[in-house]
Write a protein that holds these residues in place. Structure first.
Motif, PDB file in Angstrom:
ATOM      1  N   HIS A 248       6.025  36.737  54.487  1.00 50.52           N
ATOM      2  CA  HIS A 248       4.680  36.161  54.553  1.00 50.52           C
ATOM      3  C   HIS A 248       4.481  35.371  55.852  1.00 50.52           C
ATOM      4  O   HIS A 248       5.419  35.221  56.645  1.00 50.52           O
ATOM      5  CB  HIS A 248       4.402  35.320  53.311  1.00 50.52           C
ATOM      6  CG  HIS A 248       5.426  34.254  53.051  1.00 50.52           C
ATOM      7  ND1 HIS A 248       5.518  33.115  53.802  1.00 50.52           N
ATOM      8  CD2 HIS A 248       6.421  34.178  52.128  1.00 50.52           C
ATOM      9  CE1 HIS A 248       6.501  32.357  53.342  1.00 50.52           C
ATOM     10  NE2 HIS A 248       7.089  32.987  52.334  1.00 50.52           N
ATOM     11  N   LEU A 249       3.264  34.890  56.037  1.00 51.02           N
ATOM     12  CA  LEU A 249       2.944  34.194  57.291  1.00 51.02           C
ATOM     13  C   LEU A 249       3.814  32.958  57.501  1.00 51.02           C
ATOM     14  O   LEU A 249       4.121  32.592  58.634  1.00 51.02           O
ATOM     15  CB  LEU A 249       1.457  33.798  57.325  1.00 51.02           C
ATOM     16  CG  LEU A 249       0.459  34.954  57.371  1.00 51.02           C
ATOM     17  CD1 LEU A 249      -0.975  34.416  57.421  1.00 51.02           C
ATOM     18  CD2 LEU A 249       0.709  35.868  58.577  1.00 51.02           C
ATOM     19  N   GLY A 250       4.242  32.336  56.409  1.00 53.58           N
ATOM     20  CA  GLY A 250       5.143  31.186  56.527  1.00 53.58           C
ATOM     21  C   GLY A 250       6.465  31.608  57.159  1.00 53.58           C
ATOM     22  O   GLY A 250       7.011  30.919  58.023  1.00 53.58           O
ATOM     23  N   ASN A 251       6.992  32.757  56.732  1.00 55.90           N
ATOM     24  CA  ASN A 251       8.221  33.286  57.343  1.00 55.90           C
ATOM     25  C   ASN A 251       7.989  33.598  58.815  1.00 55.90           C
ATOM     26  O   ASN A 251       8.847  33.348  59.660  1.00 55.90           O
ATOM     27  CB  ASN A 251       8.680  34.598  56.676  1.00 55.90           C
ATOM     28  CG  ASN A 251       8.951  34.479  55.198  1.00 55.90           C
ATOM     29  OD1 ASN A 251       8.480  35.288  54.415  1.00 55.90           O
ATOM     30  ND2 ASN A 251       9.695  33.454  54.811  1.00 55.90           N
ATOM     31  N   TYR A 252       6.804  34.158  59.105  1.00 61.11           N
ATOM     32  CA  TYR A 252       6.553  34.571  60.478  1.00 61.11           C
ATOM     33  C   TYR A 252       6.498  33.366  61.416  1.00 61.11           C
ATOM     34  O   TYR A 252       7.240  33.312  62.398  1.00 61.11           O
ATOM     35  CB  TYR A 252       5.252  35.387  60.587  1.00 61.11           C
ATOM     36  CG  TYR A 252       5.038  35.869  62.001  1.00 61.11           C
ATOM     37  CD1 TYR A 252       5.802  36.923  62.495  1.00 61.11           C
ATOM     38  CD2 TYR A 252       4.134  35.240  62.849  1.00 61.11           C
ATOM     39  CE1 TYR A 252       5.663  37.339  63.813  1.00 61.11           C
ATOM     40  CE2 TYR A 252       3.992  35.654  64.162  1.00 61.11           C
ATOM     41  CZ  TYR A 252       4.765  36.705  64.635  1.00 61.11           C
ATOM     42  OH  TYR A 252       4.632  37.104  65.934  1.00 61.11           O
ATOM     43  N   TYR A 253       5.637  32.396  61.082  1.00 63.39           N
ATOM     44  CA  TYR A 253       5.497  31.249  61.991  1.00 63.39           C
ATOM     45  C   TYR A 253       6.667  30.281  61.865  1.00 63.39           C
ATOM     46  O   TYR A 253       6.906  29.465  62.750  1.00 63.39           O
ATOM     47  CB  TYR A 253       4.145  30.558  61.788  1.00 63.39           C
ATOM     48  CG  TYR A 253       3.025  31.444  62.269  1.00 63.39           C
ATOM     49  CD1 TYR A 253       2.803  31.619  63.630  1.00 63.39           C
ATOM     50  CD2 TYR A 253       2.237  32.171  61.379  1.00 63.39           C
ATOM     51  CE1 TYR A 253       1.810  32.470  64.097  1.00 63.39           C
ATOM     52  CE2 TYR A 253       1.242  33.027  61.829  1.00 63.39           C
ATOM     53  CZ  TYR A 253       1.040  33.178  63.196  1.00 63.39           C
ATOM     54  OH  TYR A 253       0.073  34.027  63.647  1.00 63.39           O
TER      55      TYR A 253
ATOM     56  N   GLY B  65      -0.073  27.206  52.311  1.00 67.17           N
ATOM     57  CA  GLY B  65      -0.329  28.346  51.429  1.00 67.17           C
ATOM     58  C   GLY B  65      -1.724  28.263  50.834  1.00 67.17           C
ATOM     59  O   GLY B  65      -2.498  27.360  51.146  1.00 67.17           O
ATOM     60  N   LEU B  66      -2.029  29.213  49.958  1.00 64.29           N
ATOM     61  CA  LEU B  66      -3.390  29.314  49.397  1.00 64.29           C
ATOM     62  C   LEU B  66      -3.802  28.054  48.646  1.00 64.29           C
ATOM     63  O   LEU B  66      -4.969  27.713  48.587  1.00 64.29           O
ATOM     64  CB  LEU B  66      -3.463  30.522  48.442  1.00 64.29           C
ATOM     65  CG  LEU B  66      -3.071  31.882  49.046  1.00 64.29           C
ATOM     66  CD1 LEU B  66      -3.185  32.977  48.002  1.00 64.29           C
ATOM     67  CD2 LEU B  66      -3.944  32.196  50.260  1.00 64.29           C
TER      68      LEU B  66
ATOM     69  N   ILE C 282       0.391  34.575  51.921  1.00 64.32           N
ATOM     70  CA  ILE C 282      -0.346  35.700  52.519  1.00 64.32           C
ATOM     71  C   ILE C 282       0.704  36.547  53.215  1.00 64.32           C
ATOM     72  O   ILE C 282       1.410  36.050  54.104  1.00 64.32           O
ATOM     73  CB  ILE C 282      -1.386  35.209  53.552  1.00 64.32           C
ATOM     74  CG1 ILE C 282      -2.415  34.288  52.884  1.00 64.32           C
ATOM     75  CG2 ILE C 282      -2.075  36.394  54.235  1.00 64.32           C
ATOM     76  CD1 ILE C 282      -3.414  33.669  53.863  1.00 64.32           C
ATOM     77  N   GLY C 283       0.842  37.798  52.801  1.00 62.53           N
ATOM     78  CA  GLY C 283       1.856  38.679  53.395  1.00 62.53           C
ATOM     79  C   GLY C 283       1.499  39.001  54.835  1.00 62.53           C
ATOM     80  O   GLY C 283       0.313  39.122  55.167  1.00 62.53           O
TER      81      GLY C 283
END
Ligand code: TRP
Length: 334
Positions: free
Chosen positions: A19-24, A189-190, A203-204
């Motif tokens: 998810h976006l958390g992993n990405y950033y 997150g949401l 969010i994936g």
């Protein structure tokens, strides 16, 4: 003496959809680092087995995470991407480390203690997890380990093991440094809490279309009316925009929040556009790669060959230093 060139080592959990958390939080830095330094990135399927006993899921998650990294820009010509289980010698090194690890140190392990506190019985794999992680790092002579702040303790255990091994058997390992990715943005997150798989508020990275829209539209906001001024810094929608959007848009939108007359609905629509623009090309690339599974396995195979070569030269030194005789040498065992 000149400092030796850094060797970057990091394990990636095959835990399903990123998810976006992993990405950033991590992936973006991994992708950046792997081009600049000799790096070893591996998919930690042995570690995953401490909590996952489903062959099909383990296989699928392992390939998925490879697809994700390749789609997001990991270049296998620049550094190695491979499966942890393609270097079985890592378990041999872990064994050597077990024999110099105090049980009391592992009893202080955070993940192990969490399990026990929840009343669950930890398996021996979970208990020993940090030792295998140390072997992961040291078998490639890793000097820098880019990880999130939650991994500090494991890196500390790794450093202790390297020091203890060197003191017991002679200098074999450099002492790795954590390269803590802690000032990376907290990704909301949401529901406004930190984006995390365990909160189900993610969010994936590869979400798109209707799924993406529904998620973004459900991001929690306060009830300030559209016409009133708003504080962008406390708004999850803006904090996501801040990560994903180009700078000029960030500034324009922050100003619009403060001026009033710009609603959360507007911001959400814009956010979807920014996510599509930022990750659209990666989605295309992922689709193309997913259609050629053999090519992905080839990338992992090549990465595994390089990793085994490197591991085998360090394992030779470990066997020499410890007195572990072997009468054969198979390219597969090292
Ligand atoms: N424990 C790490 C995590 O949960 C994954 C990991 C396994 C790792 N082996 C590693 C990280 C070696 C860095 C280096 O994210």
């Amino acid at each position: 003496m000149a400092r030796p060139a850094p060797v970057i080592v990091s394990g990636i959990q095959p835990s399903g959809t990123l998810h976006l958390g992993n990405y950033y939080g991590a992936i973006r830095q991994h992708i950046d680092l792997h081009r600049r330094h000799e790096s070893y990135y591996f998919i930690v399927n042995y570690h995953a087995m401490t909590t996952l006993h489903d062959a099909q899921a383990l296989r699928r998650y392992s390939v998925d995470v490879a697809l994700d990294y390749l789609a997001l820009g990991f270049d296998p010509a620049a550094s190695s991407l491979f499966l942890q289980s393609d270097v079985p010698a890592v378990n041999e090194l872990a064994w050597v480390f077990y024999t110099i690890t105090p049980v009391s140190q592992l009893e202080k392990g955070v993940s192990y203690k969490d399990k026990v506190a929840q009343g669950l019985s930890a398996n021996a794999g979970l208990f020993n997890y940090p030792v295998l992680q140390a072997a992961d790092i040291l078998i490639y002579g890793g000097t820098q380990v880019p990880v999130g702040a939650d991994q500090k303790q494991n890196i500390e255990i790794c450093r202790d093991l390297a020091l203890r091994f060197n003191a017991t058997f002679g200098e074999v390992f450099p002492i790795p440094e954590p390269y803590i990715l802690e000032d990376v943005a907290v990704v909301p997150g949401l529901d406004g809490r930190k984006m995390s798989k365990s909160y189900g508020n993610t969010i994936g990275i590869f979400d798109e279309g209707k799924v993406l829209k529904e998620k973004v539209m459900s991001i929690r906001t306060d009830s300030t009316p559209l016409e009133e001024p708003k504080d962008p810094t406390t708004c999850s929608v803006f904090n996501l925009i801040r990560l994903v959007a180009p700078e000029a848009d960030r500034e324009r939108i922050a100003a619009a929040y403060r001026a009033g007359g710009y609603g959360y609905g507007h911001a959400k629509k814009e956010l979807i556009g920014f996510i599509d623009a930022a990750f659209g090309p990666a989605r295309e690339k992922r689709r193309a790669l997913a259609a050629r599974p053999d090519d992905v396995m080839d990338v992992l195979r090549e990465g595994g060959i390089k990793a085994r070569e490197r591991a085998s030269s360090i394992m030779d030194r470990v066997r020499e230093a410890t007195g572990l005789l072997v009468t054969h040498r198979s390219p597969l065992t090292a």
